[in-house]
Design an enzyme around this catalytic site. Sequence first.
Site, PDB file in Angstrom:
ATOM      1  CG  ASP A 138      12.336   0.429  13.075  1.00  0.00           C
ATOM      2  OD1 ASP A 138      11.164   0.699  13.409  1.00  0.00           O
ATOM      3  OD2 ASP A 138      12.887  -0.653  13.345  1.00  0.00           O
ATOM      4  CG  ASN A 151       1.518   2.265   4.505  1.00  0.00           C
ATOM      5  OD1 ASN A 151       0.480   1.647   4.341  1.00  0.00           O
ATOM      6  ND2 ASN A 151       2.701   1.787   4.113  1.00  0.00           N
ATOM      7  CB  SER A 166      -6.814   2.258  11.203  1.00  0.00           C
ATOM      8  OG  SER A 166      -7.442   1.394  12.114  1.00  0.00           O
ATOM      9  CB  ILE A 196      -0.947  -0.019   1.227  1.00  0.00           C
ATOM     10  CG1 ILE A 196      -1.972  -1.156   1.088  1.00  0.00           C
ATOM     11  CG2 ILE A 196      -1.643   1.328   1.397  1.00  0.00           C
ATOM     12  CD1 ILE A 196      -2.760  -1.458   2.365  1.00  0.00           C
ATOM     13  CE1 TYR A 226      -2.015  -5.002  11.362  1.00  0.00           C
ATOM     14  CE2 TYR A 226      -4.331  -5.620  11.348  1.00  0.00           C
ATOM     15  CZ  TYR A 226      -3.250  -5.007  10.741  1.00  0.00           C
ATOM     16  OH  TYR A 226      -3.412  -4.407   9.514  1.00  0.00           O
ATOM     17  CB  THR A 236       0.095  -5.883   0.239  1.00  0.00           C
ATOM     18  OG1 THR A 236      -0.160  -6.469   1.527  1.00  0.00           O
ATOM     19  CG2 THR A 236      -0.908  -4.781  -0.040  1.00  0.00           C
ATOM     20  CE  LYS A 289      -2.443  -1.542  11.388  1.00  0.00           C
ATOM     21  NZ  LYS A 289      -1.664  -0.515  10.664  1.00  0.00           N
ATOM     22  CE  LYS A 307       7.475  14.086  21.142  1.00  0.00           C
ATOM     23  NZ  LYS A 307       6.420  14.584  22.035  1.00  0.00           N
TER      24      LYS A 307
HETATM   25  N1  NAD Z   1      -2.623  -5.844   3.335  1.00  0.00           N
HETATM   26  C1  NAD Z   1      -3.699  -5.813   4.061  1.00  0.00           C
HETATM   27  O1  NAD Z   1      -4.595  -6.657   3.904  1.00  0.00           O
HETATM   28  C2  NAD Z   1      -3.907  -4.719   5.073  1.00  0.00           C
HETATM   29  C3  NAD Z   1      -5.182  -4.594   5.650  1.00  0.00           C
HETATM   30  C4  NAD Z   1      -5.391  -3.603   6.596  1.00  0.00           C
HETATM   31  C5  NAD Z   1      -4.372  -2.750   6.955  1.00  0.00           C
HETATM   32  N2  NAD Z   1      -3.139  -2.885   6.379  1.00  0.00           N
HETATM   33  C6  NAD Z   1      -2.083  -1.976   6.812  1.00  0.00           C
HETATM   34  O2  NAD Z   1      -1.527  -1.317   5.702  1.00  0.00           O
HETATM   35  C7  NAD Z   1      -0.164  -0.975   5.991  1.00  0.00           C
HETATM   36  C8  NAD Z   1       0.734  -1.444   4.858  1.00  0.00           C
HETATM   37  O3  NAD Z   1       0.608  -2.846   4.757  1.00  0.00           O
HETATM   38  P1  NAD Z   1       0.970  -3.662   3.427  1.00  0.00           P
HETATM   39  O4  NAD Z   1      -0.064  -4.719   3.315  1.00  0.00           O
HETATM   40  O5  NAD Z   1       1.217  -2.731   2.307  1.00  0.00           O
HETATM   41  O6  NAD Z   1       2.327  -4.368   3.926  1.00  0.00           O
HETATM   42  P2  NAD Z   1       3.743  -4.670   3.229  1.00  0.00           P
HETATM   43  O7  NAD Z   1       4.382  -5.687   4.100  1.00  0.00           O
HETATM   44  O8  NAD Z   1       3.563  -4.958   1.777  1.00  0.00           O
HETATM   45  O9  NAD Z   1       4.506  -3.276   3.372  1.00  0.00           O
HETATM   46  C9  NAD Z   1       4.836  -2.779   4.631  1.00  0.00           C
HETATM   47  C10 NAD Z   1       6.096  -1.937   4.494  1.00  0.00           C
HETATM   48  O10 NAD Z   1       6.333  -1.352   5.778  1.00  0.00           O
HETATM   49  C11 NAD Z   1       7.700  -1.513   6.084  1.00  0.00           C
HETATM   50  N3  NAD Z   1       7.851  -1.535   7.539  1.00  0.00           N
HETATM   51  C12 NAD Z   1       7.475  -2.510   8.394  1.00  0.00           C
HETATM   52  N4  NAD Z   1       7.819  -2.173   9.648  1.00  0.00           N
HETATM   53  C13 NAD Z   1       8.416  -0.956   9.578  1.00  0.00           C
HETATM   54  C14 NAD Z   1       8.979  -0.089  10.525  1.00  0.00           C
HETATM   55  N5  NAD Z   1       9.050  -0.436  11.826  1.00  0.00           N
HETATM   56  N6  NAD Z   1       9.486   1.086  10.119  1.00  0.00           N
HETATM   57  C15 NAD Z   1       9.443   1.432   8.809  1.00  0.00           C
HETATM   58  N7  NAD Z   1       8.949   0.644   7.850  1.00  0.00           N
HETATM   59  C16 NAD Z   1       8.435  -0.541   8.226  1.00  0.00           C
HETATM   60  C17 NAD Z   1       8.124  -2.815   5.436  1.00  0.00           C
HETATM   61  O11 NAD Z   1       9.543  -2.866   5.253  1.00  0.00           O
HETATM   62  C18 NAD Z   1       7.340  -2.761   4.133  1.00  0.00           C
HETATM   63  O12 NAD Z   1       8.071  -2.111   3.106  1.00  0.00           O
HETATM   64  C19 NAD Z   1       0.154  -1.607   7.341  1.00  0.00           C
HETATM   65  O13 NAD Z   1       0.031  -0.646   8.365  1.00  0.00           O
HETATM   66  C20 NAD Z   1      -0.922  -2.670   7.486  1.00  0.00           C
HETATM   67  O14 NAD Z   1      -1.209  -2.983   8.834  1.00  0.00           O
HETATM   68  C21 NAD Z   1      -2.877  -3.850   5.440  1.00  0.00           C
END
Ligand code: NAD
Length: 255
Positions: free
Chosen positions: A66, A93, A145, A21, A159, A194, A163, A127
């Site tokens: 991070d 995100n 979220s 995302i 989780y 994803t 959220k 912040k």
């Molecule tokens: N994919 C889903 O179904 C879904 C559903 C609801 C919410 N989300 C939320 O969307 C967001 C993105 O998820 P995604 O599915 O794209 O995941 P993803 O794993 O494809 O991408 C997540 C990215 O965040 C980075 N990351 C992880 N921890 C980190 C940290 N501590 N500091 C900096 N970067 C960090 C990872 O390296 C990765 O590049 C997340 O917050 C996830 O909880 C995803």
Amino acid sequence: MDVQGIVAGKVALVTGGGSGIGRATAELLAREGATVVVADRNVAAARATKEDLDELGAAALAVEADVSLPDQVEAMVAAAVAEFGRLDIAVNNAGTPGGYRDVTDLSEGAWDTTLGINLSGTFHCLKHEIAAMRANGGGAIVNMSSATVLKMAAPQPDYAASKSGIIALTRSTALAYGPDGIRVNAVLPGPTDTPMLSAGFNARSIDLTEMGKRYPLRRIATADDIANLVVWLASDRAGIITGTAIPADGGYSLT
Ligand SMILES: NC(=O)c1ccc[n+]([C@@H]2O[C@H](COP(=O)([O-])OP(=O)(O)OC[C@H]3O[C@@H](n4cnc5c(N)ncnc54)[C@H](O)[C@@H]3O)[C@@H](O)[C@H]2O)c1
């Protein structure tokens, strides 16, 4: 670059911009005219997204950060302002799904890790982003979220708690900083195709296409579906919208 885009001329920051995302959001922000700072703890992934943005002709910067580490978050925002002079949009995100264990099987360390990234990470970002935005007269923040807060479908107490906390942080900061011209909203994606989702679901032999057929729109979301809402919320077209938590889930939470 399309100077007519809905975020033309804005400086935007996306955490977790190296994948899923976050990557789709960084690309859409760039297509819609923004300059984009791509932050990720996986700096190689952040750089790969930046290279995509370079090809689009957008100004971009990759930053290793991070979000669970306050000093790195402070440096991330400082790098954005040092490079591009201001911060107008932030998409918080970056996240982890946690370990899919119910409370009796969840270690204190695993709880702390999930909350440290998802909830404390969002706090650290807010912040420093809000401080930068107040300095230039306003901005728009979108926090990631999850529709998990509306529908519990898997053992994810860490989780889900993180959220839900993000929605509380969103409402609290929207109330406090609206008078400074800062809007803060949350997006609640349902299952979204994803690397994060496929890693967790492949491990449990769940077929994403079949799963999507159970929901009203008969499919799960793509990363682009979520990016469309995020970028619109971050744009001036959503100028009266703040403190909201908007599902983007194809009706998943209705089932
Ligand atoms: N994919 C889903 O179904 C879904 C559903 C609801 C919410 N989300 C939320 O969307 C967001 C993105 O998820 P995604 O599915 O794209 O995941 P993803 O794993 O494809 O991408 C997540 C990215 O965040 C980075 N990351 C992880 N921890 C980190 C940290 N501590 N500091 C900096 N970067 C960090 C990872 O390296 C990765 O590049 C997340 O917050 C996830 O909880 C995803």
